[in-house]
Design a protein around this motif. Structure first.
Motif, PDB file in Angstrom:
ATOM      1  N   THR A   1       0.808  -1.223   0.000  1.00  9.94           N
ATOM      2  CA  THR A   1       0.000   0.000   0.000  1.00  9.94           C
ATOM      3  C   THR A   1       0.840   1.272   0.000  1.00  9.94           C
ATOM      4  O   THR A   1       0.430   2.284  -0.587  1.00  9.94           O
ATOM      5  N   ILE A   2       2.005   1.264   0.641  1.00 12.29           N
ATOM      6  CA  ILE A   2       2.832   2.478   0.661  1.00 12.29           C
ATOM      7  C   ILE A   2       3.252   2.887  -0.755  1.00 12.29           C
ATOM      8  O   ILE A   2       3.066   4.046  -1.152  1.00 12.29           O
ATOM      9  N   PRO A   3       3.821   1.973  -1.572  1.00 18.46           N
ATOM     10  CA  PRO A   3       4.123   2.390  -2.952  1.00 18.46           C
ATOM     11  C   PRO A   3       2.881   2.696  -3.778  1.00 18.46           C
ATOM     12  O   PRO A   3       2.922   3.546  -4.675  1.00 18.46           O
ATOM     13  N   LEU A   4       1.760   2.041  -3.471  1.00 22.01           N
ATOM     14  CA  LEU A   4       0.511   2.365  -4.173  1.00 22.01           C
ATOM     15  C   LEU A   4       0.101   3.798  -3.897  1.00 22.01           C
ATOM     16  O   LEU A   4      -0.221   4.559  -4.819  1.00 22.01           O
ATOM     17  N   PHE A   5       0.125   4.198  -2.628  1.00 21.26           N
ATOM     18  CA  PHE A   5      -0.247   5.571  -2.279  1.00 21.26           C
ATOM     19  C   PHE A   5       0.767   6.575  -2.843  1.00 21.26           C
ATOM     20  O   PHE A   5       0.395   7.684  -3.240  1.00 21.26           O
ATOM     21  N   GLY A   6       2.047   6.188  -2.884  1.00 22.27           N
ATOM     22  CA  GLY A   6       3.043   7.065  -3.500  1.00 22.27           C
ATOM     23  C   GLY A   6       2.752   7.266  -4.977  1.00 22.27           C
ATOM     24  O   GLY A   6       2.833   8.381  -5.499  1.00 22.27           O
ATOM     25  N   HIS A   7       2.405   6.181  -5.657  1.00 28.29           N
ATOM     26  CA  HIS A   7       2.057   6.259  -7.086  1.00 28.29           C
ATOM     27  C   HIS A   7       0.808   7.131  -7.294  1.00 28.29           C
ATOM     28  O   HIS A   7       0.779   7.975  -8.202  1.00 28.29           O
TER      29      HIS A   7
END
Length: 445
Positions: A305-311
């Protein structure tokens, strides 16, 4: 004429940075930053789990269990209070000397403090000197992590393309859940030992293993070149004599906003990973493995989820994700503790995991890009580090301790839920006061 000159200079900086960046693939930069940050977070987070499970018994044994836990969390908080000092010191030299050198220094500072904790005699062996030395080493840890985050974030986003800064910055943030998985996982495994063995020597193993991880992280970071944005800016003009002074005088509004943006996220995650462990094991008598399993699940999901939210922050902007995280935190503060009170392992694990990912992850993912984007290149390390670490001292260091004090005084969790909601409101207001930065150019100063 001035405007044209400025545009020409910015273009030159961008070209210089692009040529410099070609020497290091983004994969190398990201790998070095993620592994290095994971090692440092592993070191720092070990202390939080040990404070909740071990230090109250070994370093503060003369106090009753809840007061001993408060004392242990107080020593935990000291590391957060020291973090702004690390942000100031390493931010100053990071803006004047460079990002890479400071990152190498913080790694050895953090690793040395962590390894030494694993060698400490207990209260039963040397008396009052045991907690004194424990707190001193925690201060050293705090100074190290205070300088680490800003440098790691800047190394990545100053290498990254403008339209992917949120995503690449979020990969640096994965060092936190990776470090949490490693530190909580090894404690969850060792806590299954007989209590006598665990309290005698088992708790020391995670701290001593830090030496191996630090040398690995140092070697990997050694292979990465200096930030291209910093290198290009350094050719244009000298950095300010005292970057911190410039932050406090010319960037004061953004500094205050950055503190407000960070404070809810950091308080929320340490309530989930430290205070909930204390509350569940001490007050509700839930087995410590049940709470730790929930933390492990939440950290594992954050790897997605962290890279998803960053994207998503590169597509939608940083502010919408912060609105989501702060509003969710306000709404979830009370239901979280209702779920913990059920004692049901599945409900507890799901509650902790959902709260970590939607409350913490949604803000933490874009954060490595957002906070540095608020400041110019010449003061970016100082500004981002100071804002982040002051908020960490308030939200991360004091929040679990204040929550424990509220629990001891009131006998229930309502005061803790209100405290979390207030901090969520602070971040909500800071988000509303901020400007969108995801399309800004980092080469402006």
């Amino acid at each position: 004429m001035d405007a044209y000159t400025n545009m020409e200079g910015a273009a030159g900086l961008a070209d210089t940075a692009h040529r410099s960046s070609s020497r290091d693939s983004m994969s190398k930069v990201v790998t070095a930053s993620v592994i290095g940050t994971m090692v440092e977070w592993y070191d720092f987070l070990l202390y939080g789990t040990a404070a909740a499970l071990v230090f109250n018994k070994l370093f503060f044994p003369s106090l009753d269990p809840l007061m001993g836990t408060m004392a242990a969390l107080g020593s935990f908080a000291v590391g957060f209070i020291a973090r702004p000092l690390g942000g100031v010191v390493f931010g100053h030299f990071g803006d004047k000397v460079g990002r890479k050198t400071m990152l190498m220094t913080t790694m050895f500072l953090m690793g040395g403090g962590t390894f030494a904790i694993g060698l400490l005699p207990t209260y039963g062996q040397i008396g009052i000197w045991a907690p004194v030395l424990l707190i001193l080493l925690r201060v050293i840890q705090g100074i190290g992590i205070g300088g680490e985050w800003g440098g790691a974030a800047l190394m990545v986003i100053e290498h990254a393309p403008r339209d992917k800064r949120g995503f690449y910055g979020s990969l640096v943030q994965m060092g936190f859940p990776l470090g949490m998985l490693a530190s909580t996982g090894i404690f969850a495994y060792l806590s299954r030992m007989a209590d006598t063995d665990f309290l005698s020597w088992g708790w020391r193993v995670p701290f001593l293993l830090s030496a191996i991880l630090v040398f690995l992280g140092f070697y990997i970071r050694l292979k990465v070149s200096e930030s291209p944005v910093f290198a290009a800016a350094a050719q244009e003009k000298e950095p300010p004599k005292i970057p911190l002074f410039e932050v406090l005088t010319k960037h004061r509004r953004n500094l205050i906003i950055s503190i407000g943006l960070k404070v809810c996220e950091v308080a929320w995650v340490y309530i989930l990973t430290v205070f909930v462990v204390v509350y569940g094991t001490t007050v509700l008598k839930i087995p410590k493995t049940v709470i730790l399993d929930g933390v492990l699940l939440g950290a594992a999901l954050e790897l997605l989820t962290i890279p998803l939210f960053g994207h998503l922050s590169d597509r939608w902007g940083r502010r919408p994700l912060y609105f989501l995280g702060s509003i969710f935190t306000i709404a979830a503060a009370y239901p979280l503790f209702m779920c913990i009170q059920t004692g049901n392992p599945v409900i507890i694990a799901l509650a902790v995991a959902i709260c970590m990912n939607l409350g913490h992850g949604s803000m933490y993912g874009p954060q490595a890009a957002l906070l540095p984007e608020l400041f110019g290149t010449k003061v970016r390390y100082s500004g981002a580090s100071l804002g982040c670490q002051v908020a960490a001292g308030i939200g991360g260091g004091l929040a679990p301790m204040l929550a424990t004090a509220l629990l001891a005084r009131q006998g229930h969790f309502v005061g803790v839920a209100i405290m979390i909601a207030v901090l969520g409101l602070v971040t909500l207001i800071a988000t509303a006061a901020s400007t969108e930065t995801y399309r800004d150019n980092l080469y402006e100063s």
